[in-house]
Design an enzyme around this catalytic site. Structure first.
Site, short mmCIF file in Angstrom:
data_model
loop_
_atom_site.label_atom_id
_atom_site.label_comp_id
_atom_site.label_asym_id
_atom_site.label_seq_id
_atom_site.Cartn_x
_atom_site.Cartn_y
_atom_site.Cartn_z
N THR A 132 34.40 38.15 141.96
CA THR A 132 33.23 38.00 142.42
C THR A 132 31.86 37.58 141.49
O THR A 132 32.06 37.75 140.23
CB THR A 132 32.84 39.68 142.91
OG1 THR A 132 31.36 39.80 143.25
CG2 THR A 132 33.02 40.67 141.95
N ASP A 133 30.86 37.35 142.24
CA ASP A 133 29.71 37.20 141.09
C ASP A 133 29.20 38.49 140.65
O ASP A 133 28.40 38.66 139.64
CB ASP A 133 28.51 36.49 142.09
CG ASP A 133 28.02 37.30 143.21
OD1 ASP A 133 28.66 38.38 143.62
OD2 ASP A 133 27.05 36.65 143.94
N GLU A 134 29.48 39.67 141.34
CA GLU A 134 29.07 40.87 140.73
C GLU A 134 29.25 41.13 139.06
O GLU A 134 28.68 42.02 138.52
CB GLU A 134 29.33 42.08 141.81
CG GLU A 134 28.87 41.75 143.00
CD GLU A 134 28.79 42.87 144.00
OE1 GLU A 134 28.75 44.00 143.68
OE2 GLU A 134 28.96 42.52 145.15
N TYR A 158 32.70 49.27 141.00
CA TYR A 158 33.37 48.09 141.69
C TYR A 158 33.25 47.03 140.60
O TYR A 158 34.21 46.39 140.29
CB TYR A 158 32.66 47.76 142.90
CG TYR A 158 33.25 46.45 143.35
CD1 TYR A 158 34.41 46.31 143.77
CD2 TYR A 158 31.97 45.34 143.74
CE1 TYR A 158 34.76 45.10 144.13
CE2 TYR A 158 32.43 44.35 144.04
CZ TYR A 158 33.88 43.90 144.36
OH TYR A 158 34.02 42.73 144.95
N LYS A 162 36.29 45.06 138.77
CA LYS A 162 36.71 43.58 139.03
C LYS A 162 36.75 42.81 137.55
O LYS A 162 37.34 41.90 137.40
CB LYS A 162 35.84 42.94 140.00
CG LYS A 162 35.79 43.42 141.48
CD LYS A 162 37.42 43.23 142.01
CE LYS A 162 37.63 41.54 142.31
NZ LYS A 162 38.75 41.49 143.00
P1 NAD Z 1 38.37 44.20 151.72
O1 NAD Z 1 37.89 45.42 151.40
O2 NAD Z 1 37.90 43.96 153.33
O3 NAD Z 1 39.97 43.88 151.87
C1 NAD Z 1 40.69 44.39 150.91
C2 NAD Z 1 42.10 44.42 151.24
O4 NAD Z 1 42.81 44.77 150.49
C3 NAD Z 1 42.34 45.40 152.48
O5 NAD Z 1 43.15 44.80 153.51
C4 NAD Z 1 43.14 46.54 151.57
O6 NAD Z 1 44.06 47.26 152.73
C5 NAD Z 1 43.76 45.87 150.66
N1 NAD Z 1 44.39 46.73 149.48
C6 NAD Z 1 43.54 47.61 148.87
N2 NAD Z 1 44.23 48.09 147.97
C7 NAD Z 1 45.54 47.54 147.94
C8 NAD Z 1 46.64 47.82 147.09
N3 NAD Z 1 46.44 48.64 146.26
N4 NAD Z 1 47.37 47.23 147.34
C9 NAD Z 1 47.65 46.20 148.42
N5 NAD Z 1 46.52 46.11 149.14
C10 NAD Z 1 45.54 46.54 148.99
O7 NAD Z 1 37.77 43.29 150.79
P2 NAD Z 1 37.13 41.85 151.11
O8 NAD Z 1 35.75 41.64 151.38
O9 NAD Z 1 38.15 40.93 151.93
O10 NAD Z 1 37.56 41.10 149.58
C11 NAD Z 1 38.61 40.35 149.02
C12 NAD Z 1 38.57 40.08 147.60
O11 NAD Z 1 37.49 39.22 147.48
C13 NAD Z 1 38.31 41.58 146.79
O12 NAD Z 1 39.00 41.22 145.70
C14 NAD Z 1 36.79 41.43 146.45
O13 NAD Z 1 36.62 41.94 145.06
C15 NAD Z 1 36.47 39.79 146.51
N6 NAD Z 1 35.27 39.42 146.94
C16 NAD Z 1 34.75 39.84 148.15
C17 NAD Z 1 33.33 39.46 148.51
C18 NAD Z 1 32.69 39.89 149.74
O14 NAD Z 1 31.58 39.67 149.87
N7 NAD Z 1 33.22 40.60 150.48
C19 NAD Z 1 32.81 38.38 147.51
C20 NAD Z 1 33.50 37.89 146.52
C21 NAD Z 1 34.77 38.32 146.07
P1 TYD Z 2 26.84 45.13 150.66
O1 TYD Z 2 27.39 44.64 151.96
O2 TYD Z 2 27.43 46.44 150.53
O3 TYD Z 2 27.36 44.42 149.73
P2 TYD Z 2 27.05 44.30 147.86
O4 TYD Z 2 26.70 45.57 147.53
O5 TYD Z 2 28.69 43.96 147.44
O6 TYD Z 2 26.18 43.09 147.63
O7 TYD Z 2 25.40 45.26 150.51
C1 TYD Z 2 24.50 43.79 150.52
C2 TYD Z 2 22.93 44.27 150.21
O8 TYD Z 2 22.91 45.09 151.01
C3 TYD Z 2 22.96 45.18 148.80
O9 TYD Z 2 21.80 44.84 148.23
C4 TYD Z 2 22.98 46.67 149.32
C5 TYD Z 2 22.04 46.27 150.78
N1 TYD Z 2 22.56 47.10 151.73
C6 TYD Z 2 21.52 47.76 152.52
O10 TYD Z 2 20.43 47.61 152.22
N2 TYD Z 2 21.56 48.76 153.54
C7 TYD Z 2 22.93 48.96 153.66
O11 TYD Z 2 23.22 49.78 154.84
C8 TYD Z 2 24.05 48.39 153.16
C9 TYD Z 2 25.41 48.60 153.46
C10 TYD Z 2 23.73 47.53 152.07
#
Ligand code: NAD
Ligand code: TYD
Length: 354
Positions: A132-134, A158, A162
């Site tokens: 992630t960018d975070e 988080y 990561k």
């Molecule tokens: P998500 O929370 O929707 O899905 C995570 C999945 O991993 C779930 O299906 C969960 O059951 C599974 N899981 C959790 N712990 C596990 C374990 N110990 N063993 C096997 N499976 C396990 O997350 P997402 O939003 O789909 O993100 C997927 C990946 O992409 C993550 O690594 C996250 O850090 C990264 N990522 C997400 C975003 C975003 O905007 N959502 C952006 C950049 C990177």
């Molecule tokens: P989120 O979707 O939780 O992603 P991330 O924290 O990984 O960026 O949140 C996106 C942005 O929205 C973040 O700045 C937090 C804000 N946010 C709210 O303002 N209200 C909400 O209820 C949630 C879930 C997030």
């Protein structure tokens, strides 16, 4: 065959659907099915012999080792993680367990498996870590976007977990020669997004007549990318990425949270107008800010564009229109998540070990 971990989550399930939709190699999908895993996302793959689902933990050394060997895995794409910042604040333990220890276990299993392969298979093997960018921390308003060499400055449990996993992946290349790739992506949105995250939560609450919670002043900026563009970038990196390199992926769509919520309200006002003609914006409610809330993320994705020829196909406007339409067409999916019925789906559909 490739091993996808976390393939029942938001991005993982989109990745598996797109991958198999493109007619690529069979997928072994390993997911623990935490609250974030939802087999309903993969419903359209029922009976598809190119998809095998295994419920299990990336931290389970015996299971992972056996799966790698038995299925002659050619590449691993690691999505499995705890992914929600707010949950990491309330309970960081699971984040350390899965994101740090889980990734460590996966790397170790892959290293031991990889060392047994023939020279050709060894050369072909890849471990792609989805990050992630975070991990880069927070940017000031006028600062340039994160490049791949930006210092790691994670601020939440988080992002710290990561960041730790990214460092482990790097070390397994430099110490053991494991052919790894890392992608760092900005905020995704699109179908199958768990409604605890901003965009699906706001759509769901709006339609339910509930408050739309905005943390703090709502001026925090995220760089939004439509999920299928992220999936395409990962396929590209897996196919053409240079071993050991990291690639930033972003949408070039920096938006303040309030603007995102306004966009959702405008789309819902147009496509699902409220009785009485009022706007969904009336439901916007400012709430206490998240502790340690990062102010701005922005990704410089010029490296992946220059070196691998990837760029996003969706604009923020086209992606948001698609997303809102998807949630309007799939209200039952969100209902099942909100009611917990999706957990029963897991019980019904669980198919056992491969
Ligand atoms: P998500 O929370 O929707 O899905 C995570 C999945 O991993 C779930 O299906 C969960 O059951 C599974 N899981 C959790 N712990 C596990 C374990 N110990 N063993 C096997 N499976 C396990 O997350 P997402 O939003 O789909 O993100 C997927 C990946 O992409 C993550 O690594 C996250 O850090 C990264 N990522 C997400 C975003 C975003 O905007 N959502 C952006 C950049 C990177
Ligand atoms: P989120 O979707 O939780 O992603 P991330 O924290 O990984 O960026 O949140 C996106 C942005 O929205 C973040 O700045 C937090 C804000 N946010 C709210 O303002 N209200 C909400 O209820 C949630 C879930 C997030």
């Amino acid at each position: 065959m490739i091993l996808v971990t976390g393939g029942a989550g938001f991005i993982g399930s989109n990745f598996v659907l797109d991958w198999l939709g493109a007619g690529l190699e069979p997928v072994l999908n390993l997911d623990k099915l935490t609250y974030a895993g939802n087999l309903e996302n993969l419903q359209s793959l029922k009976g598809n012999e190119n998809h095998t689902f295994v419920r299990g933990d990336i931290g389970d050394v015996e299971l992972v080792s056996a799966l790698l060997l038995k299925n002659k895995i050619r590449a691993v794409v690691n999505f499995a993680a705890e992914s929600h910042v707010d949950r990491s604040i309330r309970g960081p333990g699971d984040f350390i367990q899965t994101n740090v220890m889980g990734t460590f276990n996966l790397l170790e299993c892959c290293r031991k498996y990889w060392e047994t392969l023939s020279p050709k298979s060894k050369e072909d093997f890849r471990f792609l870590h989805v990050s992630t960018d975070e991990v880069f921390g927070s940017l000031g308003r006028a600062e340039p976007a994160f490049t791949e060499v930006h210092r790691y400055e994670p601020n939440s449990p988080y992002s710290a977990s990561k960041a730790a996993s990214d460092h482990l992946v790097r070390a397994w290349l430099h110490t053991y020669g494991l052919p790894v790739l890392t992608t760092n992506c900005s905020n995704n949105y699109g179908p199958y997004h768990f409604p605890e995250k901003l965009i699906p939560l706001v759509i769901h609450n709006a339609l339910k007549g509930k408050p739309l919670p905005i943390y703090g002043d709502g001026q925090q900026i995220r760089d939004w990318l439509y999920v299928s563009d992220h999936c395409a970038a990962i396929r590209r990196v897996l196919d053409r990425g240079q071993i050991g390199e990291t690639y930033n992926i972003g949408g070039c769509n920096e938006k303040a949270n309030l603007e995102v919520v306004d966009t959702i309200c405008n789309l819902l006002d147009a496509h699902k107008p409220k009785a009485g003609g009022k706007s969904y914006k009336e439901q916007i409610t400012f709430v206490t800010d998240r502790p340690g809330h990062d102010r701005r993320y922005a990704m410089d994705a010029s490296k992946i564009e220059r070196e691998l020829g990837w760029r996003p196909t969706e604009t923020f406007e086209s992606g948001m229109a698609k997303t809102v339409q998807w949630y309007l067409n799939n209200t039952q999916w969100t209902e099942n998540v909100a009611s917990g019925a999706y957990l029963e789906w897991v019980e019904q559909q669980y198919v056992g070990n491969a």
